[in-house]
Design an enzyme around this catalytic site. Structure first.
Site, PDB file in Angstrom:
ATOM      1  N   CYS A   1       0.870  -1.171   0.000  1.00 52.60           N
ATOM      2  CA  CYS A   1       0.000   0.000   0.000  1.00 52.60           C
ATOM      3  C   CYS A   1       0.904   1.217   0.000  1.00 52.60           C
ATOM      4  CB  CYS A   1      -0.909   0.012   1.224  1.00 52.60           C
ATOM      5  SG  CYS A   1      -1.976   1.485   1.310  1.00 52.60           S
TER       6      CYS A   1
ATOM      7  N   GLU B   1      -4.063   1.394  -6.114  1.00 50.91           N
ATOM      8  CA  GLU B   1      -3.135   0.338  -6.499  1.00 50.91           C
ATOM      9  C   GLU B   1      -3.010   0.380  -8.011  1.00 50.91           C
ATOM     10  OE1 GLU B   1      -0.336  -1.298  -6.104  1.00 50.91           O
ATOM     11  OE2 GLU B   1      -1.197  -1.811  -4.154  1.00 50.91           O
TER      12      GLU B   1
END
Length: 223
Positions: free
Chosen positions: A2, A105
């Site tokens: 992340c 992402e």
């Protein structure tokens, strides 16, 4: 992993959603593009009450000689965090909630990496499982954090092989309870969490630059 996320909720909304008794969150500013090295909003339990404040994203362990190590420690693998020297003690006693309302992402496609914005179906503001530490060196003091990650679930596998651990609402207080846990117990606690429903949509590569921080970061990409 992340490496970028958002938090757009206002201060009152956050204080109410997490039953915080403080009147204000010093220094908090909503952001469309939160990046490593920035100050991020987190909640800890100080032994008396929960409180929200800012931590620098990128863990600098208390034993580190150089704070630059933080840029290599924005994430911690939950599967091994209870064994690693940098995270083991923190799993036992320095757990935190890192607030977000979506994360980005990058999905590999035939045309390159396409950024995706991922949200929860049923929760506007949620939390990542995090660890934090206090670092002091030559008169300088930092409070830093890292986001725990795991192998991607079925939904995320099409986008990336790793994902941040999103805590169920009813387990948030348990994660930051002011008691020392054995690191392995903390790791097992993370494994026990059920997963919320995720949704995703493509956004423009404008979000790729951490210097870009406005509504354009989250506008759905149209073909």
């Amino acid at each position: 992993m992340c490496g970028r996320y958002t938090l757009l909720a206002d201060e009152l909304e956050i204080l109410t959603a997490f039953d915080l008794e403080q009147d204000t969150i010093e220094g908090y500013i909503p952001s469309y593009n939160i990046a490593p090295g920035q100050q991020v909003l987190a909640i800890i339990h100080d032994g008396k009450q929960k409180r929200a404040g800012l931590l620098k994203w990128g863990l600098v362990p208390k034993w580190a000689e150089d704070e630059k190590i933080g840029y290599k420690m924005i994430n911690a693998r939950s599967e091994t965090a209870h064994q690693k020297p940098s995270f083991k003690q923190l799993m036992g006693k320095k757990r935190c909630l890192i607030l977000a309302d979506s994360f980005y992402e990058w999905k590999q496609t035939s045309d390159g990496k396409q950024p995706q914005r991922i949200e929860l179906e049923n929760r506007k503001v949620f939390t990542f499982a995090g660890l934090w530490d206090k670092w002091e060196h030559k008169g300088k003091q930092l409070f830093t954090c890292t986001i725990l990650t795991k192998k991607a679930n079925t939904f995320m596998q099409d986008i990336h092989h790793r994902m941040p651990i999103i805590l169920p609402k009813h387990k948030e207080d348990e994660w930051i309870q002011p008691v020392k846990m054995e690191p392995l117990v903390s790791q097992q606690l993370l494994e026990s969490f059920d997963e919320d429903q995720l949704k995703a949509y493509a956004v423009h590569t404008y979000v790729n630059s951490a210097e870009n921080n406005d509504e354009q970061c989250i506008v759905p990409l149209t073909s």
